[in-house]
Design an enzyme around this catalytic site. Sequence first.
Site, PDB file in Angstrom:
ATOM      1  CE  LYS A  15     -26.881  21.335 -49.690  1.00 62.81           C
ATOM      2  NZ  LYS A  15     -26.795  20.330 -50.778  1.00 62.81           N
ATOM      3  NE  ARG A  90     -30.853  17.402 -46.212  1.00 62.13           N
ATOM      4  CZ  ARG A  90     -29.547  17.640 -46.416  1.00 62.13           C
ATOM      5  NH1 ARG A  90     -28.916  18.539 -45.725  1.00 62.13           N
ATOM      6  NH2 ARG A  90     -28.895  16.964 -47.319  1.00 62.13           N
ATOM      7  NE  ARG A 129     -19.096  15.099 -51.826  1.00 55.94           N
ATOM      8  CZ  ARG A 129     -20.336  15.394 -51.443  1.00 55.94           C
ATOM      9  NH1 ARG A 129     -20.721  16.651 -51.407  1.00 55.94           N
ATOM     10  NH2 ARG A 129     -21.159  14.441 -51.113  1.00 55.94           N
ATOM     11  NE  ARG A 162     -20.640  13.571 -47.498  1.00 58.93           N
ATOM     12  CZ  ARG A 162     -21.545  14.504 -47.777  1.00 58.93           C
ATOM     13  NH1 ARG A 162     -21.164  15.751 -47.998  1.00 58.93           N
ATOM     14  NH2 ARG A 162     -22.814  14.204 -47.839  1.00 58.93           N
ATOM     15  NE  ARG A 173     -26.151  12.418 -49.857  1.00 56.20           N
ATOM     16  CZ  ARG A 173     -24.922  12.443 -50.374  1.00 56.20           C
ATOM     17  NH1 ARG A 173     -24.237  11.318 -50.525  1.00 56.20           N
ATOM     18  NH2 ARG A 173     -24.377  13.568 -50.730  1.00 56.20           N
TER      19      ARG A 173
HETATM   20  P1  AP5 Z   1     -20.512  20.177 -52.744  1.00 56.48           P
HETATM   21  O1  AP5 Z   1     -20.181  21.604 -52.472  1.00 56.48           O
HETATM   22  O2  AP5 Z   1     -19.892  19.144 -51.880  1.00 56.48           O
HETATM   23  O3  AP5 Z   1     -22.105  19.972 -52.808  1.00 56.48           O
HETATM   24  P2  AP5 Z   1     -23.199  20.024 -51.653  1.00 56.48           P
HETATM   25  O4  AP5 Z   1     -24.348  20.776 -52.197  1.00 56.48           O
HETATM   26  O5  AP5 Z   1     -22.586  20.519 -50.376  1.00 56.48           O
HETATM   27  O6  AP5 Z   1     -23.589  18.474 -51.592  1.00 56.48           O
HETATM   28  P3  AP5 Z   1     -23.731  17.480 -50.357  1.00 56.48           P
HETATM   29  O7  AP5 Z   1     -23.567  16.086 -50.894  1.00 56.48           O
HETATM   30  O8  AP5 Z   1     -22.857  17.885 -49.228  1.00 56.48           O
HETATM   31  O9  AP5 Z   1     -25.185  17.698 -50.012  1.00 56.48           O
HETATM   32  P4  AP5 Z   1     -26.075  16.780 -49.193  1.00 56.48           P
HETATM   33  O10 AP5 Z   1     -27.190  17.680 -48.997  1.00 56.48           O
HETATM   34  O11 AP5 Z   1     -26.394  15.466 -49.801  1.00 56.48           O
HETATM   35  O12 AP5 Z   1     -25.158  16.359 -47.936  1.00 56.48           O
HETATM   36  P5  AP5 Z   1     -25.120  16.890 -46.438  1.00 56.48           P
HETATM   37  O13 AP5 Z   1     -23.754  16.739 -45.921  1.00 56.48           O
HETATM   38  O14 AP5 Z   1     -25.778  18.216 -46.362  1.00 56.48           O
HETATM   39  O15 AP5 Z   1     -20.140  19.897 -54.289  1.00 56.48           O
HETATM   40  C1  AP5 Z   1     -20.252  18.607 -54.848  1.00 56.48           C
HETATM   41  C2  AP5 Z   1     -19.100  18.333 -55.833  1.00 56.48           C
HETATM   42  O16 AP5 Z   1     -19.222  19.175 -56.972  1.00 56.48           O
HETATM   43  C3  AP5 Z   1     -17.710  18.607 -55.260  1.00 56.48           C
HETATM   44  O17 AP5 Z   1     -16.845  17.613 -55.730  1.00 56.48           O
HETATM   45  C4  AP5 Z   1     -17.336  19.987 -55.831  1.00 56.48           C
HETATM   46  O18 AP5 Z   1     -15.933  20.122 -56.001  1.00 56.48           O
HETATM   47  C5  AP5 Z   1     -18.075  19.994 -57.152  1.00 56.48           C
HETATM   48  N1  AP5 Z   1     -18.597  21.318 -57.539  1.00 56.48           N
HETATM   49  C6  AP5 Z   1     -19.264  22.198 -56.732  1.00 56.48           C
HETATM   50  N2  AP5 Z   1     -19.632  23.285 -57.430  1.00 56.48           N
HETATM   51  C7  AP5 Z   1     -19.216  23.090 -58.714  1.00 56.48           C
HETATM   52  C8  AP5 Z   1     -19.312  23.869 -59.930  1.00 56.48           C
HETATM   53  N3  AP5 Z   1     -19.931  25.061 -59.946  1.00 56.48           N
HETATM   54  N4  AP5 Z   1     -18.789  23.352 -61.043  1.00 56.48           N
HETATM   55  C9  AP5 Z   1     -18.153  22.126 -61.020  1.00 56.48           C
HETATM   56  N5  AP5 Z   1     -18.025  21.356 -59.922  1.00 56.48           N
HETATM   57  C10 AP5 Z   1     -18.544  21.838 -58.767  1.00 56.48           C
HETATM   58  O19 AP5 Z   1     -26.081  15.830 -45.717  1.00 56.48           O
HETATM   59  C11 AP5 Z   1     -25.654  14.481 -45.551  1.00 56.48           C
HETATM   60  C12 AP5 Z   1     -26.713  13.699 -44.777  1.00 56.48           C
HETATM   61  O20 AP5 Z   1     -26.869  14.246 -43.454  1.00 56.48           O
HETATM   62  C13 AP5 Z   1     -28.132  13.714 -45.362  1.00 56.48           C
HETATM   63  O21 AP5 Z   1     -28.291  12.707 -46.336  1.00 56.48           O
HETATM   64  C14 AP5 Z   1     -28.969  13.440 -44.105  1.00 56.48           C
HETATM   65  O22 AP5 Z   1     -28.939  12.085 -43.753  1.00 56.48           O
HETATM   66  C15 AP5 Z   1     -28.226  14.214 -43.040  1.00 56.48           C
HETATM   67  N6  AP5 Z   1     -28.712  15.596 -42.883  1.00 56.48           N
HETATM   68  C16 AP5 Z   1     -28.000  16.736 -43.127  1.00 56.48           C
HETATM   69  N7  AP5 Z   1     -28.734  17.834 -42.870  1.00 56.48           N
HETATM   70  C17 AP5 Z   1     -29.944  17.392 -42.437  1.00 56.48           C
HETATM   71  C18 AP5 Z   1     -31.133  18.051 -42.034  1.00 56.48           C
HETATM   72  N8  AP5 Z   1     -31.227  19.400 -42.028  1.00 56.48           N
HETATM   73  N9  AP5 Z   1     -32.189  17.286 -41.661  1.00 56.48           N
HETATM   74  C19 AP5 Z   1     -32.104  15.925 -41.664  1.00 56.48           C
HETATM   75  N10 AP5 Z   1     -31.010  15.237 -42.056  1.00 56.48           N
HETATM   76  C20 AP5 Z   1     -29.925  15.960 -42.435  1.00 56.48           C
HETATM   77 MG    MG Z   2     -22.214  19.646 -48.465  1.00 55.66          MG
END
Ligand code: AP5
Ligand code: MG
Length: 218
Positions: A15, A90, A129, A162, A173
């Site tokens: 994402k 979410r 990552r 991270r 997660r």
């Molecule tokens: P990346 O682009 O980083 O993936 P992502 O989908 O953004 O994954 P996240 O870990 O950021 O998602 P998340 O939902 O757990 O975390 P968030 O910060 O939102 O890609 C991942 C890796 O793959 C990278 O190394 C990249 O280079 C590689 N890659 C990408 N695409 C590729 C491809 N096509 N081929 C090969 N490699 C590839 O949330 C963190 C925390 O915040 C949550 O756990 C929660 O506690 C809180 N939180 C956030 N939003 C909310 C909400 N709305 N409500 C409640 N709590 C929330």
């Molecule tokens: Mg992300």
Amino acid sequence: MAIYVVLMGGPGAGKGTQAKKLQKQMGLPQISTGDLFRENFKNETKLGRQARPYVDSGELVPDEITLGMVGERLKRPDTEGGAIFDGFPRTIAQADALEALLAENGERVNVVPYIHVDKDLLLKRLAGRWTCPVCGRVYHDLFNPPQKPGVCDVDGAKLYQREDDTMDTQRRRIEVYFEQTAPLLDYYRGKGLLIQIDGEQSIEQVFEDLRKAIEEAR
Ligand code: AP5
Ligand code: MG
Ligand code: ZN
């Protein structure tokens, strides 16, 4: 016409990777609730202190806190032409609240691309990552390495891993995603907005599919 895009997909689906590219190409701001929380940690805000225990353990931050933060973000004028939501909503309650927030300005969610990646691959993606502390771009040891090891291609900052990328928190997660966020897929499917995209393709091919899906929704 404004366009609001909700990017869905599990942790590690790509994402953030894709939102950054879409932001650059389409000029729409990325609204990543995860990035906003991490910004609040860095600035040691009250909201950051409230959210931290949840993020560190891989649980969802309570809706009230998350929605207050997103409501504030949407008041900034850069979102008038639309936005790319990354990691938000979410829960169904968050999705309903977003609908109400956008409706205040006569707007709505226009399209919900779902970046589908198998569970085992999600874990591999998270394990390798590396994130840039300055611009938020993400890299991967194997799948998407920076030109110079350990350093961001764009601004030269030193990359970091991270704090919620420990193995236990990664697993939690992914569980939380399937339990609490996956029900949103049916919610948006029911509204005719969901478009599934194969997230196991190359970053460029996923981007191409996403761009098409968004163009068609315009
Ligand atoms: P990346 O682009 O980083 O993936 P992502 O989908 O953004 O994954 P996240 O870990 O950021 O998602 P998340 O939902 O757990 O975390 P968030 O910060 O939102 O890609 C991942 C890796 O793959 C990278 O190394 C990249 O280079 C590689 N890659 C990408 N695409 C590729 C491809 N096509 N081929 C090969 N490699 C590839 O949330 C963190 C925390 O915040 C949550 O756990 C929660 O506690 C809180 N939180 C956030 N939003 C909310 C909400 N709305 N409500 C409640 N709590 C929330
Ligand atoms: Mg992300
Ligand atoms: Zn950077």
